[in-house]
Design an enzyme around this catalytic site. Structure first.
Site, PDB file in Angstrom:
ATOM      1  N   GLU A  67       3.835  -6.766   1.159  1.00 11.95           N
ATOM      2  CA  GLU A  67       3.275  -7.014  -0.188  1.00 11.95           C
ATOM      3  C   GLU A  67       3.167  -5.743  -1.008  1.00 11.95           C
ATOM      4  OE1 GLU A  67      -0.560  -8.273   1.064  1.00 11.95           O
ATOM      5  OE2 GLU A  67       0.099 -10.257   1.681  1.00 11.95           O
ATOM      6  N   TYR A  97      -1.341  -0.903 -12.190  1.00 13.79           N
ATOM      7  CA  TYR A  97      -2.798  -0.842 -12.308  1.00 13.79           C
ATOM      8  C   TYR A  97      -3.246  -0.130 -13.587  1.00 13.79           C
ATOM      9  CZ  TYR A  97      -2.350  -2.269  -7.455  1.00 13.79           C
ATOM     10  OH  TYR A  97      -2.009  -2.941  -6.320  1.00 13.79           O
ATOM     11  N   GLY A 129       0.753  -1.251   0.000  1.00 17.09           N
ATOM     12  CA  GLY A 129       0.000   0.000   0.000  1.00 17.09           C
ATOM     13  C   GLY A 129       0.775   1.288   0.000  1.00 17.09           C
ATOM     14  N   CYS A 172     -15.272   5.813 -26.549  1.00 12.48           N
ATOM     15  CA  CYS A 172     -16.558   6.492 -26.643  1.00 12.48           C
ATOM     16  C   CYS A 172     -17.221   6.624 -25.289  1.00 12.48           C
ATOM     17  CB  CYS A 172     -17.468   5.742 -27.614  1.00 12.48           C
ATOM     18  SG  CYS A 172     -16.914   5.969 -29.285  1.00 12.48           S
TER      19      CYS A 172
HETATM   20  N1  LLP Z   1      -1.908  -6.808  -0.684  1.00 13.41           N
HETATM   21  C1  LLP Z   1      -3.236  -6.880  -0.857  1.00 13.41           C
HETATM   22  C2  LLP Z   1      -3.991  -7.882  -0.104  1.00 13.41           C
HETATM   23  C3  LLP Z   1      -3.885  -6.013  -1.743  1.00 13.41           C
HETATM   24  O1  LLP Z   1      -5.204  -6.096  -1.902  1.00 13.41           O
HETATM   25  C4  LLP Z   1      -3.128  -5.062  -2.476  1.00 13.41           C
HETATM   26  C5  LLP Z   1      -3.767  -4.160  -3.431  1.00 13.41           C
HETATM   27  C6  LLP Z   1      -1.735  -5.025  -2.272  1.00 13.41           C
HETATM   28  C7  LLP Z   1      -1.163  -5.908  -1.360  1.00 13.41           C
HETATM   29  C8  LLP Z   1      -0.844  -4.069  -3.011  1.00 13.41           C
HETATM   30  O2  LLP Z   1      -1.134  -2.738  -2.734  1.00 13.41           O
HETATM   31  P1  LLP Z   1      -0.210  -1.599  -3.369  1.00 13.41           P
HETATM   32  O3  LLP Z   1       1.173  -1.738  -2.760  1.00 13.41           O
HETATM   33  O4  LLP Z   1      -0.162  -1.824  -4.820  1.00 13.41           O
HETATM   34  O5  LLP Z   1      -0.865  -0.336  -3.008  1.00 13.41           O
HETATM   35  N2  LLP Z   1      -6.510  -0.530  -8.780  1.00 13.41           N
HETATM   36  C9  LLP Z   1      -6.253   0.388  -7.696  1.00 13.41           C
HETATM   37  C10 LLP Z   1      -5.439  -0.250  -6.609  1.00 13.41           C
HETATM   38  C11 LLP Z   1      -6.058  -1.516  -6.084  1.00 13.41           C
HETATM   39  C12 LLP Z   1      -5.222  -2.135  -5.013  1.00 13.41           C
HETATM   40  C13 LLP Z   1      -5.739  -3.497  -4.693  1.00 13.41           C
HETATM   41  N3  LLP Z   1      -5.005  -4.165  -3.683  1.00 13.41           N
HETATM   42  C14 LLP Z   1      -5.560   1.618  -8.256  1.00 13.41           C
HETATM   43  O6  LLP Z   1      -5.289   1.669  -9.452  1.00 13.41           O
HETATM   44  O7  LLP Z   1      -5.298   2.565  -7.542  1.00 13.41           O
END
Ligand code: LLP
Length: 453
Positions: free
Chosen positions: A303, A403, A261, A374
């Site tokens: 993660e 993403y 995150g 569109c």
């Molecule tokens: N671990 C779990 C259980 C997750 O659900 C996620 C992201 C991560 C790790 C990784 O999070 P990150 O480090 O990438 O923030 N599509 C959205 C983001 C969705 C994130 C979903 N889960 C966007 O484009 O902002």
């Protein structure tokens, strides 16, 4: 380093890949000329800087190994961007993988990633995909809810070796840049709430399941996190709950994951989350919690997805036309948009851009970048200051690695762009451009006699 058309160069440098440079006035990444790549591969085109990915992996690894006294596993959250080449690269960099489906799992498998280093997440994972993960020997399944736990208990009941699981807790803490990417509230769809007894019930049932081995607890409170306190308090709540469960069942937590995150910067005035501060925050919170609740130091799993790969990516588009808007911002039409990057339409995400051939020219006008799809909502950038651009000009959009392609679609019958990995002058095609043949690959002609229609 001088980088594209931004006043605050120190902040702007965080937006472009680490190996970005300007040669003969044109944008280069990893010693590859972006205009030449666009000419060869066409646009829209996604490029990734291998150096940036390596650097992010090295920063996470160094920061956590330096601060955390116990064992640390870094798992790349592959939902940010996954294909066979990326899975192989992350594995070579010493990272495990997080996957959320049988499909992502199969990609990891075909990439040759040892599946013991793969963790499966998901709130609605169908039983067949849970069974596939168990058969293939994934390292951990992160259990989201009591029904999923019951399915796993049933699937593993007669197996010789036990499946290691962690429980995803909803700690009732949420952070993140947009409501759609905040995941930690008790009422969110993800995870086992603490307050209503679901989490405690899950521990009881997991310990009673002969085919399951409960190794630890997990939480992921959101994406684009900017609050270190929220991460700290999440860890505190997980450890407090672990201590309660030890008192109740004599169960000892051996693994802990505060998810991913960490925020990245998308705009020149934004600051990216700091990996060192993150590592210190996590380490101190685990140490303090373990001391407070008398727990042994657990293995730590983190993660990161976005912060591992977003900055490595740049999207290249060709300007196809213009529209003057009296009393408003003119449009620049481009040959891509929400099909390859749905983030502006989905989350009001903001991006900036530069012209590939004139990155340092002072801006002369502020325009909107209109995607080709569109949909009125397909505006890739609501306002960006650029030198005057005309059809044929190439536009580069930074921070496009996470993403974007992983959420891409073939809406309007537009094939998806190719993905190149650039590394010290070398171009590795990770994904070729989708073709119209690919688009109709699954289609079958109508098998119905003309008379019956
Ligand atoms: N671990 C779990 C259980 C997750 O659900 C996620 C992201 C991560 C790790 C990784 O999070 P990150 O480090 O990438 O923030 N599509 C959205 C983001 C969705 C994130 C979903 N889960 C966007 O484009 O902002």
């Amino acid at each position: 380093m001088n980088l594209p058309g931004e006043r605050n160069l120190m902040t702007a440098t965080q937006l472009w890949p680490i190996s970005t440079s300007i040669q003969d006035g044109r944008l280069q990444i990893a010693d590859c000329d972006l205009a030449a790549l666009a000419a060869q591969y066409g646009t829209p085109l996604y490029v990734l800087d291998a150096d940036t990915i390596r650097t992010m992996a090295a920063r996470y690894t160094a920061a956590l190994h330096h601060t955390y006294a116990g064992i640390v596993h870094i798992h790349y959250a592959s939902k940010a961007l996954l294909n066979i080449g990326i899975a192989q690269l992350m594995h070579r960099l010493g990272l495990g993988l997080d996957v959320v489906s049988g499909g992502e799992l199969a990609i990891a498998q075909r990439a040759g990633v040892p599946l013991a280093q793969v963790h499966l997440h998901g709130n609605g994972t169908p039983p067949a995909e849970l069974a596939q993960a168990i058969e293939l020997g994934v390292g951990r399944i992160i259990v989201d809810n009591l029904d999923q736990l019951a399915t796993l208990a049933w699937l593993t009941a007669r197996r010789v070796s036990r499946q290691a699981i962690m429980l995803r807790i909803a700690p009732d803490i949420a952070d993140g840049a947009h409501a759609h990417i905040r995941t930690g509230a008790a009422a969110a769809k993800f995870g086992l709430p603490l307050d209503d007894g679901s989490a405690a019930e899950a521990v009881r049932q997991a310990l009673a399941a002969p085919g399951l081995e409960l190794v630890g607890l997990h939480a992921h409170i959101g994406s684009q996190l900017r609050s270190y306190e929220a991460i700290q308090e999440t860890i505190n709540r997980l450890l407090r709950f672990a201590a309660e469960q030890r008192a109740a069942h004599g169960w000892t937590l051996s693994e802990l994951s505060p998810g991913g995150g960490l925020a990245v910067a998308y705009m020149p005035n934004e600051q990216a989350g700091d990996i060192d501060t993150y590592a210190v925050t996590v380490t101190n919170a685990v140490r303090a919690g373990c001391e407070r609740y008398g727990l042994p130091q657990p293995r730590l799993v983190i993660e990161p997805g976005r912060s591992m790969i977003a900055r490595a990516g740049v999207a290249l588009y060709t300007v196809t036309g213009r529209k003057a808007v009296p009393g408003g911002l003119d449009y620049l039409h481009i040959d891509g948009g929400m099909g390859d990057n749905s983030r502006p339409a989905m989350y009001n995400a903001q991006y900036t851009a530069a012209l590939v051939a004139r990155p340092l020219d002072p801006p002369t006008t502020t325009v909107q970048i209109a995607g080709r799809y569109c949909e009125s909502g397909d505006i890739l950038i609501r306002d960006v200051a650029l030198p005057g651009a005309a059809p044929g000009d190439l536009l580069a959009v930074p921070v496009a690695g996470a993403y974007t392609l992983s959420m891409s679609s073939t809406y309007n019958g537009v094939p998806r762009p190719p993905l190149l990995l650039l590394d010290s002058g070398h171009v590795h095609v990770l994904q070729r451009r989708e073709t119209v043949d690919d688009l109709v690959l699954r289609d079958l002609p109508l098998n119905m006699g003309a008379a019956s229609s």
